[in-house]
Design an enzyme around this catalytic site. Structure first.
Site: not given
Ligand code: GLC
Length: 561
Positions: A208, A267
């Site tokens: 993330d 990401e």
């Protein structure tokens, strides 16, 4: 596996499961790990009757108060009881591996929940041993934060904590304090967490906000620029994509390399596609895959997608591998976003988008429900769950609309749950669901299955080189994939009208473009092109290169061997 075979993350299709919304086995209205086990045959049972994906990526399943879909971690090493137990997770891993499905976990390393025991300790006093686990600074004055950095969601990225009078930094929401990655104890703990799950047998991580780990040491302010919303008014030179974050990516790669066959995908939240490349390093020393947001956020223009792909193809190092997606839990669903208001063209556009995603050079990531054409749902405000939606309402930035429960059947509860679903079902489940689409040979679901199968059976599509076909009408995106002497040409007509591609077929689809942009006919221009898959023609049909026309929104995939 043959030694020369590419790794699974190179050749496979990854399917993202929003765990809360996929399948609920215990009837509490929220999806869970047992629910996923029940649906593995749907994902891949080894026959053409299943979707045929190679890996699943699960949104966060570890301890969390779930105020941000699990991206607010309060315990990195336990399974959230809302989703099951560690035994359930081990069973899921075993069941997946028995079917050859890899499992990718989401790891949010940038921040924790403010309910994490580390943060509770850290905020308790200035001299607490965990104080330095988070980013604390004095304000410029009583209510003036240390600098002008903004959180991704509108306000200042600093929140003053009355207990000690200092401010803590949060790149996202105030209940998601950023960890201090400059502290070696934090780094060690996070690397140990990654090893903990790799030791359990997970096949990789989705990392993330991986370019957010570090901020500028001197807290320099970002320069201003024009933009659509307060976060965009700053050029994010100092609060993200710092060299130390890219360095950490290398360390993580080194760590993962000790476990053969595992993959890291990141990401990369940025408006600079170069950051994506920085996360890939030379293709062997950093992330295996990096999300390319630039592609996912295009609108319906052949030219825009083509440019986005060409940029990546031109800049990605030879040993690195692209990765494309169109949907995820943060974006409006393409079934709605890419169609016009009346939606008559939603179906053919969704088929075209799927064909593009699954035939480009790179690893495709699908998002649950995309294969049955789930739309972005419109929820009344009182049913919002997403903190972003609540905070920014009435601006349309909430993400709940892309997180509604998976639509398995037309029955009550849509086959998702026997209980009250945690988010309301989208009304479309009566007509758009796995059971009905599975019975309809013209459905979007069957189209996805056929595309995935074609991809897995066709080396040129899985591994082949990419080359744009020049000279097509402007609303046609067309390219050649080539491997082991096999050429596959893909034509995607983004317009609703007939378009002529006979000219480029006649010139030779394999038209090479040299550095000056000139094109020349391919040596094999005389060979016959046969349909591999098309929205109009039957497989095996020969395409008449003098009369080749595409219908509105037609997808035509032809092969020459
Ligand atoms: C990532 C996640 C998003 C989450 C945010 C904060 O962007 O994809 O869902 O809200 O990080 O953790």
């Amino acid at each position: 596996m043959h030694v020369a075979d590419p790794p699974w993350w190179h050749s496979g299709v990854i399917y993202q499961i929003a765990v809360s919304s996929f399948s609920d086995a215990n009837g509490d209205g929220r999806g869970d790990l047992r629910g996923i086990i029940d649906k593995l045959d749907y994902l891949n049972d080894g026959t053409p009757a299943s979707l045929g994906v190679d890996a699943i990526w699960l949104t966060p399943i570890t301890g969390s108060p779930l105020r941000d879909f699990g991206y607010d971690v309060s315990d990195y090493r336990s399974i959230n009881p809302r989703f099951g137990t560690m035994a359930d997770f081990e069973a899921l891993l075993a069941e997946c591996h028995a079917r050859g499905i890899r499992v990718i976990m989401d790891l949010a390393l940038n921040h924790t929940s403010d309910e994490h025991p580390w943060f509770l300790e850290s905020r308790s006093s200035r001299d607490n041993p965990r104080r330095d686990w988070y980013v604390w600074r004095d304000g410029k004055a009583f209510r003036r934060p240390p600098n002008r950095w903004r959180a991704v969601i509108e306000s200042s990225a600093w929140t003053r904590d009355p207990r000690t009078g200092q401010f803590y930094y949060h790149a996202f929401l105030p209940f998601q304090p950023d960890l201090n990655w400059r502290n070696p104890a934090v780094r060690d703990e996070m690397f140990a967490t990654a090893r903990f799950w790799l030791d359990k047998g997970v096949d990789g991580f989705r990392l993330d906000l991986i370019n957010f780990l570090y901020e500028d040491e001197h807290l320099r302010n970002n320069p201003y620029q024009p933009g659509w919303h307060p976060y965009g008014w700053q050029r994010h030179l100092y609060d993200r994509s710092q060299p130390e974050s890219f360095e950490t990516v290398r360390t993580l790669r080194h760590l993962a390399d000790a476990y053969p066959g595992r993959a890291l995908m990141g990401e990369v939240y940025t408006d600079r596609p170069e950051d994506c490349l920085a996360c890939l390093g030379d293709g062997t020393d950093a992330l295996h895959l990096a999300f390319y947001l630039n592609f996912a956020t295009r609108w319906w223009h052949a030219r825009d997608y083509r440019r986005s792909v060409e940029w990546l193809e031109a800049h990605i190092p030879p040993s690195a591998w692209p990765c494309y997606y169109l949907n995820n839990h943060d974006l409006p669903r393409t079934y709605s976003r890419l169609s016009r208001r009346k939606r008559r063209d939603a179906e053919p556009r969704a088929k075209l988008a799927a064909a593009m995603l699954l035939t480009l050079r790179g690893t495709p990531i699908l998002y649950y429900g995309e294969e049955i054409g789930m739309p972005t749902s419109h929820l009344p405000r009182r049913q919002f769950d997403d903190p972003v939606g609540k905070r920014l309402w009435p601006l349309p930035f909430g993400r709940d609309g892309s997180r509604t429960p998976m639509q398995w059947t037309a029955e009550e509860g849509a086959g998702f749950s026997d209980g009250e679903p945690w988010l309301p079902l989208d009304a479309s489940y009566a007509v758009r669901n796995v059971a009905d689409e599975g019975d309809d040979p013209h459905s979007l679901l069957i189209w996805y299955r056929r595309l995935i199968r074609l991809r897995s059976e066709t080396p040129a599509l899985r591994e082949g080189s990419y080359r744009t076909i020049a000279g097509t009408p402007k609303d046609v995106f067309a390219y050649v994939r080539e491997a082991e002497g096999q050429q596959v040409a893909v034509f995607l007509n983004f317009s609703g009208r007939v378009r002529d591609v006979g000219r480029c077929l006649r010139a030779g689809v394999g038209t090479h473009q040299n550095a000056e942009g000139n094109t020349g006919p391919d040596a094999d221009a005389d060979r016959v092109w046969r349909v591999l898959l098309s929205t109009r023609h039957a497989a095996g049909e020969e395409i008449d290169r003098d009369a080749a026309q595409l219908d509105g929104y037609e997808v035509l995939i032809v092969g020459q061997a």
